[in-house]
Design an enzyme around this catalytic site. Structure first.
Site, PDB file in Angstrom:
ATOM      1  N   ASP A   9       1.022  -1.054  -0.060  1.00  0.00           N
ATOM      2  CA  ASP A   9      -0.017  -0.042   0.105  1.00  0.00           C
ATOM      3  C   ASP A   9       0.935   1.198   0.081  1.00  0.00           C
ATOM      4  OD1 ASP A   9      -2.384   1.705   0.484  1.00  0.00           O
ATOM      5  OD2 ASP A   9      -1.789   1.844   2.535  1.00  0.00           O
ATOM      6  N   LEU A  10       0.650   2.278  -0.453  1.00  0.00           N
ATOM      7  CA  LEU A  10       1.263   3.668  -0.365  1.00  0.00           C
ATOM      8  C   LEU A  10       1.151   4.400   0.978  1.00  0.00           C
ATOM      9  CD1 LEU A  10       3.432   5.634  -2.179  1.00  0.00           C
ATOM     10  CD2 LEU A  10       1.119   6.514  -3.172  1.00  0.00           C
ATOM     11  N   THR A  17       0.915  10.488   3.719  1.00  0.00           N
ATOM     12  CA  THR A  17       0.136  11.538   2.973  1.00  0.00           C
ATOM     13  C   THR A  17      -1.367  11.828   3.753  1.00  0.00           C
ATOM     14  OG1 THR A  17      -0.695   9.663   1.884  1.00  0.00           O
ATOM     15  CG2 THR A  17       1.047  11.202   0.596  1.00  0.00           C
ATOM     16  N   LYS A  45      -8.796   6.679   5.839  1.00  0.00           N
ATOM     17  CA  LYS A  45      -7.669   5.997   5.484  1.00  0.00           C
ATOM     18  C   LYS A  45      -8.030   4.711   4.644  1.00  0.00           C
ATOM     19  CE  LYS A  45      -4.340   7.524   8.671  1.00  0.00           C
ATOM     20  NZ  LYS A  45      -3.753   7.474  10.125  1.00  0.00           N
ATOM     21  N   SER A 114      -2.461   0.403  -4.250  1.00  0.00           N
ATOM     22  CA  SER A 114      -3.007   1.675  -3.724  1.00  0.00           C
ATOM     23  C   SER A 114      -4.366   2.180  -4.274  1.00  0.00           C
ATOM     24  CB  SER A 114      -1.986   2.774  -3.868  1.00  0.00           C
ATOM     25  OG  SER A 114      -2.561   4.070  -3.413  1.00  0.00           O
ATOM     26  N   ALA A 115      -5.134   2.687  -3.441  1.00  0.00           N
ATOM     27  CA  ALA A 115      -6.508   3.226  -3.632  1.00  0.00           C
ATOM     28  C   ALA A 115      -6.356   4.522  -4.447  1.00  0.00           C
ATOM     29  CB  ALA A 115      -7.181   3.215  -2.636  1.00  0.00           C
ATOM     30  N   LYS A 145     -11.043  -0.938  -2.051  1.00  0.00           N
ATOM     31  CA  LYS A 145     -10.857  -1.696  -0.853  1.00  0.00           C
ATOM     32  C   LYS A 145     -11.918  -1.645  -0.066  1.00  0.00           C
ATOM     33  CE  LYS A 145      -5.724  -0.739  -1.207  1.00  0.00           C
ATOM     34  NZ  LYS A 145      -4.710  -0.246  -0.732  1.00  0.00           N
ATOM     35  N   ASP A 170      -1.659  -0.312   6.064  1.00  0.00           N
ATOM     36  CA  ASP A 170      -1.906   0.174   7.208  1.00  0.00           C
ATOM     37  C   ASP A 170      -3.421   0.820   7.612  1.00  0.00           C
ATOM     38  OD1 ASP A 170      -2.475   2.533   5.193  1.00  0.00           O
ATOM     39  OD2 ASP A 170      -2.124   3.979   6.818  1.00  0.00           O
TER      40      ASP A 170
HETATM   41  C1  BG6 Z   1      -5.640   6.022  -0.119  1.00  0.00           C
HETATM   42  C2  BG6 Z   1      -5.737   6.809   1.139  1.00  0.00           C
HETATM   43  O1  BG6 Z   1      -4.459   5.543  -0.127  1.00  0.00           O
HETATM   44  O2  BG6 Z   1      -5.846   6.816  -1.222  1.00  0.00           O
HETATM   45  C3  BG6 Z   1      -6.964   7.631   1.206  1.00  0.00           C
HETATM   46  O3  BG6 Z   1      -5.396   5.943   2.309  1.00  0.00           O
HETATM   47  C4  BG6 Z   1      -7.365   8.263   0.104  1.00  0.00           C
HETATM   48  O4  BG6 Z   1      -7.146   8.615   2.383  1.00  0.00           O
HETATM   49  C5  BG6 Z   1      -7.188   7.553  -1.161  1.00  0.00           C
HETATM   50  O5  BG6 Z   1      -8.761   8.882  -0.058  1.00  0.00           O
HETATM   51  C6  BG6 Z   1      -7.508   8.174  -2.593  1.00  0.00           C
HETATM   52  O6  BG6 Z   1      -6.374   9.107  -2.826  1.00  0.00           O
HETATM   53  P1  BG6 Z   1      -6.557  10.167  -3.982  1.00  0.00           P
HETATM   54  O7  BG6 Z   1      -4.937  10.615  -4.033  1.00  0.00           O
HETATM   55  O8  BG6 Z   1      -6.968   9.467  -5.240  1.00  0.00           O
HETATM   56  O9  BG6 Z   1      -7.268  10.926  -3.679  1.00  0.00           O
HETATM   57 MG    MG Z   2      -2.781   3.251   3.365  1.00  0.00          MG
END
Ligand code: BG6
Ligand code: MG
Length: 225
Positions: A9-10, A17, A45, A114-115, A145, A170
């Site tokens: 995961d990132l 972030t 998160k 990562s999301a 997820k 995390d």
């Molecule tokens: C996840 C974060 O990695 O990415 C979340 O934990 C976040 O908090 C999600 O909402 C989406 O991120 P982004 O950068 O596409 O707005």
């Molecule tokens: Mg995370």
């Protein structure tokens, strides 16, 4: 040595972030006239951007049109990107570089799961993009997820069966996704929150070479069951 692969995961594992997401979401909450705390931020998160906005609006008991939602998603992200564009490799979390070195030395490949739709940019900002064998981000999935999709695509990129993949996460939603994908889940952070993970560590500095070698043996055992 039997092959295993790793999916990271990132946000919260490689870099922190969450503090930038917090500032950008808080700005929107201020604009809409309600309080948004760090405790509220915990709920976002691992959650997709769209879902994060829905949770935020629920917190503030605010109802708005879909058009307005789109507008806020865009403005929140541009605000968030102002912070991301200032990031550098000093923001890589402790233990990350050492763990990647260990994996490289053992010939174990790793990809990102990562999301975040900003994941490639963030990895480039901190100079880690080139190290990953592949990237699965918020642009590559149709289900967020805790759906296992992001990690199953990661396994395909690694050319490995899910049982041979190890996920570092995390967020509760991420640990759940890894477990659903039939992968080995490693919770990074508070063990009380991430108790569903197969293994728990406070942060990546706690991960030894022997632990990684142990994972290889463990997946071998799964294969021979
Ligand atoms: C996840 C974060 O990695 O990415 C979340 O934990 C976040 O908090 C999600 O909402 C989406 O991120 P982004 O950068 O596409 O707005
Ligand atoms: Mg995370």
């Amino acid at each position: 040595m039997k092959k295993i692969g790793v999916i990271f995961d990132l946000d919260g594992v490689i870099v922190d972030t969450a503090k930038y997401h917090f500032l950008a979401w808080k700005d929107l909450a201020d604009h809409l006239g309600f309080e948004f705390t760090e405790a509220h931020n915990e709920l976002l998160k691992g959650v997709s951007r769209v879902r994060s906005l829905e949770i935020l609006l629920d917190i503030g008991k605010v109802e708005i049109s879909d058009e307005k939602k789109q507008e806020y998603l865009i403005s929140k992200n541009s605000h968030y990107l102002e912070y991301i564009n200032k990031m550098g490799s000093e923001e890589i979390l402790p233990g990350v570089n050492e763990l990647l070195d260990t994996l490289d030395n053992l010939g174990i490949k790793y990809v990102l799961g990562s999301a975040s739709k900003n994941a490639p940019l963030i990895l480039k900002q901190v100079n880690l993009f080139e190290r990953f064998a592949g990237i699965v981000d918020g642009n590559s999935v149709s289900k967020a997820k805790p759906d296992p999709e992001v990690f199953l695509i990661g396994a395909k990129k690694l050319n490995l069966q899910p049982e041979h993949c190890v996920v570092f996460e995390d967020a509760i939603a991420g640990v759940e996704a890894a477990n659903k994908a039939n992968m080995i889940s490693i919770g990074v952070g508070d063990e009380k929150i991430l108790h569903e993970a197969d293994f728990n560590f406070e942060n990546l500095t706690e991960i030894s070479d022997d632990f990684v070698k142990g994972l290889v043996k463990r997946t071998k055992a799964i294969e021979h069951r």
